[in-house]
Design an enzyme around this catalytic site. Structure first.
Site, mmCIF file in Angstrom:
data_model
loop_
_atom_site.group_PDB
_atom_site.id
_atom_site.type_symbol
_atom_site.label_atom_id
_atom_site.label_comp_id
_atom_site.label_asym_id
_atom_site.label_seq_id
_atom_site.Cartn_x
_atom_site.Cartn_y
_atom_site.Cartn_z
ATOM 1 N N THR A 33 11.723 -7.891 -10.569
ATOM 2 C CA THR A 33 11.077 -9.167 -10.869
ATOM 3 C C THR A 33 9.805 -9.300 -10.038
ATOM 4 O O THR A 33 9.816 -9.058 -8.833
ATOM 5 C CB THR A 33 12.041 -10.333 -10.566
ATOM 6 N N GLN A 66 -7.919 0.041 3.578
ATOM 7 C CA GLN A 66 -8.806 -0.480 4.631
ATOM 8 C C GLN A 66 -10.199 -0.834 4.099
ATOM 9 O O GLN A 66 -11.025 -1.351 4.845
ATOM 10 C CB GLN A 66 -8.943 0.540 5.765
ATOM 11 N N SER A 123 -3.542 -3.064 -0.437
ATOM 12 C CA SER A 123 -2.442 -3.821 0.150
ATOM 13 C C SER A 123 -2.932 -5.216 0.510
ATOM 14 O O SER A 123 -3.948 -5.365 1.204
ATOM 15 C CB SER A 123 -1.942 -3.107 1.405
ATOM 16 N N GLY A 124 -2.221 -6.236 0.045
ATOM 17 C CA GLY A 124 -2.661 -7.618 0.236
ATOM 18 C C GLY A 124 -2.819 -8.036 1.686
ATOM 19 O O GLY A 124 -3.759 -8.739 2.042
ATOM 20 N N HIS A 125 -1.879 -7.581 2.540
ATOM 21 C CA HIS A 125 -1.893 -8.118 3.912
ATOM 22 C C HIS A 125 -3.019 -7.587 4.783
ATOM 23 O O HIS A 125 -3.178 -8.018 5.921
ATOM 24 C CB HIS A 125 -0.523 -7.951 4.585
ATOM 25 N N GLY A 151 0.813 -1.210 0.000
ATOM 26 C CA GLY A 151 0.000 0.000 0.000
ATOM 27 C C GLY A 151 0.850 1.265 0.000
ATOM 28 O O GLY A 151 0.552 2.233 -0.691
ATOM 29 N N SER A 152 1.928 1.249 0.776
ATOM 30 C CA SER A 152 2.768 2.457 0.869
ATOM 31 C C SER A 152 3.353 2.820 -0.490
ATOM 32 O O SER A 152 3.326 3.992 -0.896
ATOM 33 C CB SER A 152 3.902 2.246 1.873
ATOM 34 N N CYS A 196 2.347 2.636 12.966
ATOM 35 C CA CYS A 196 3.445 3.564 12.714
ATOM 36 C C CYS A 196 3.581 4.580 13.843
ATOM 37 O O CYS A 196 4.636 5.124 14.074
ATOM 38 C CB CYS A 196 3.210 4.309 11.408
ATOM 39 N N ASN A 213 -7.929 4.013 8.755
ATOM 40 C CA ASN A 213 -7.360 2.821 9.398
ATOM 41 C C ASN A 213 -7.494 2.822 10.918
ATOM 42 O O ASN A 213 -7.420 1.780 11.540
ATOM 43 C CB ASN A 213 -5.897 2.637 9.003
HETATM 44 C C1 LIG Z 1 -1.623 -0.564 6.086
HETATM 45 C C2 LIG Z 1 -1.971 0.673 5.371
HETATM 46 C C3 LIG Z 1 -1.114 1.217 4.403
HETATM 47 C C4 LIG Z 1 0.241 0.646 4.118
HETATM 48 O O1 LIG Z 1 0.198 -0.567 3.417
HETATM 49 P P1 LIG Z 1 1.526 -1.483 3.389
HETATM 50 O O2 LIG Z 1 1.179 -2.577 2.451
HETATM 51 O O3 LIG Z 1 1.731 -1.964 4.778
HETATM 52 O O4 LIG Z 1 2.620 -0.623 2.876
HETATM 53 C C5 LIG Z 1 -1.509 2.356 3.731
HETATM 54 N N1 LIG Z 1 -2.696 2.933 3.984
HETATM 55 C C6 LIG Z 1 -3.554 2.437 4.900
HETATM 56 C C7 LIG Z 1 -4.850 3.115 5.117
HETATM 57 C C8 LIG Z 1 -3.209 1.300 5.637
HETATM 58 O O5 LIG Z 1 -4.058 0.835 6.548
#
Ligand SMILES: *Cc1c(COP(=O)(O)O)cnc(C)c1O
Length: 395
Positions: free
Chosen positions: A237, A179, A199-201, A70-71, A324, A151
């Site tokens: 890659t 989110q 963001s996948g996680h 996501g970042s 963070c 978030n």
């Molecule tokens: C977790 C999060 C991110 C960052 O995503 P990463 O994959 O951890 O870099 C960015 N924006 C929001 C709103 C998030 O909750």
């Protein structure tokens, strides 16, 4: 009892995602850029994942770029639109005070390079007002970036209306939808979204993989230079196992969204109802426009960090804000942006639950929080002042 209630920080990898990615770690490890047939398996998986993600959000496959998360997607979207705007003499960027640091710090870096940034206030309900946005828009506005769902407090922004307004003014609109994805419906066409990060996680894929959607025709500038992967816009890659898992996890989350929501809402409502019984507590942000799983509350007279440590000793994983910010003594910028005084914002607790949680776990949280709050108040000098009247209660 162990209770993982920090799904807004990260989620467990689902079995579906793990099963989908496994063959690309073990058997089909070829580099998708290689020409032999063996590597084509990886290439095919990459393009299938791209098509899956595209169809879920109403985009075309060529509008999907895989990133490291996501970042990175936030950085690339914002920097690209800033550079593109600057080419036409437009150096004004609009966002909000309660964005993720991936957005806020990128904007700060651009400010140092001569861009002007307007950060909109967020109202007490945690929702941005369209009229505030409209008033901030200028002739030289190059980008509007406003997150889909917050978030920390889980509030959902009027994305479709924001997109409509931006489109009517010819300004590119980016949304950090990290989110929202997998939890609430997202469609870039219907919602007038030009750029979107995910963001996948945050939806049961592994960490380290994400997506940037950019509407066809919008120029992207590289954050990472090198090979010609991702149509020349993101070198390196491809993380094939991660990408395959992301697509599988997203598909699974979207297909089960209704039933997951139906499972999560009663758990969340019970948390709110029971924890609100604690005197001098407050729910943060509107409950009406809210992702299913996030609960954010403040308890007056205590420190959120101490609360977290004591909850940890009872097996509960929670947060006081964004990961963070944890570790720093400043209260959350999100809670300050919705107008909470410093003293109150310090006593915050975020519980973010998901479909893997159970009602028994919720009951464990409900049993654990009140005595912990009571204990912390019993040893808090601030609480003593609040109780003997030398300090005024704020909530
Ligand atoms: C977790 C999060 C991110 C960052 O995503 P990463 O994959 O951890 O870099 C960015 N924006 C929001 C709103 C998030 O909750």
């Amino acid at each position: 009892m162990f209770v993982y209630a920090d799904n807004a920080a990260t989620t467990a990898v689902s079995k579906t995602a793990l099963d989908a990615m496994m063959p690309y770690l073990t058997d089909y490890y070829g580099n998708p850029s290689s020409l032999y047939a063996f590597a084509q398996k990886a290439k095919e998986a990459l393009e299938e994942a791209r098509a899956t993600v595209a169809s879920i959000i109403g985009a075309e496959p060529r509008e999907i770029y895989f990133t490291s998360g996501g970042s990175e997607a936030d950085n690339q979207a914002i920097v690209s639109m800033a550079k593109f705007g600057a080419l036409k003499g437009k150096k004004h960027l609009i966002s909000t005070k309660f964005e993720h640091h991936a957005v806020l710090h990128t904007l700060k870096a651009l400010e140092k390079q001569g861009f002007e940034v307007t950060l909109l206030d967020v109202h007490e309900d945690g929702i941005v007002r369209l009229e505030d946005l409209e008033a901030a828009i200028r002739e030289d506005t190059a980008l509007v970036t406003i997150m889909f769902a917050n978030n920390e407090i889980g509030t959902i922004q009027p994305i479709k209306e924001i997109g409509e307004l931006c489109r009517s003014k010819g300004i590119p609109f980016h949304t950090d939808a990290v989110q929202a994805m997998g939890h609430i419906p997202v469609n870039v066409k219907e919602m007038n979204i030009d750029l979107l990060s995910m963001s996948g996680h945050k939806f049961h894929a592994p960490k380290g993989v994400g997506v940037l959607y950019a509407k066809r025709g919008l120029p992207l500038f590289n954050i990472i230079e090198g090979g010609a992967q991702e149509r020349g816009k993101r070198a390196g890659t491809e993380n094939i196992p991660g990408i395959v898992a992301l697509a599988a996890a997203l598909k699974e989350s979207v297909e089960h969204m209704e039933e997951n929501t139906a499972k999560i809402i009663p758990m969340r409502d019970k948390l709110f109802a029971e924890l609100s019984k604690i005197p001098h507590s407050k729910i943060n942000g509107s409950l009406e426009h809210h992702v299913p799983g996030t609960v954010n509350m403040c308890f007056e007279g205590i420190e959120g960090e101490s609360l977290l440590l004591l909850l940890d000793s009872k097996g509960i994983c929670a947060s006081s804000g964004s990961a963070c910010t944890s570790g720093s003594l400043d209260p959350s910028h999100v809670l300050l942006s919705i107008g909470l005084p410093h003293e109150v914002a310090h006593g915050s607790l975020r519980l973010s639950i998901g479909e893997y949680n159970t009602m028994e776990e919720i009951d464990h949280i409900i049993e654990s929080v009140p005595p912990v709050v009571e204990y912390l108040r019993s040893i808090s000098p601030v609480w003593e002042e609040l109780e003997n009247g030398t300090r005024k209660h704020l909530i």
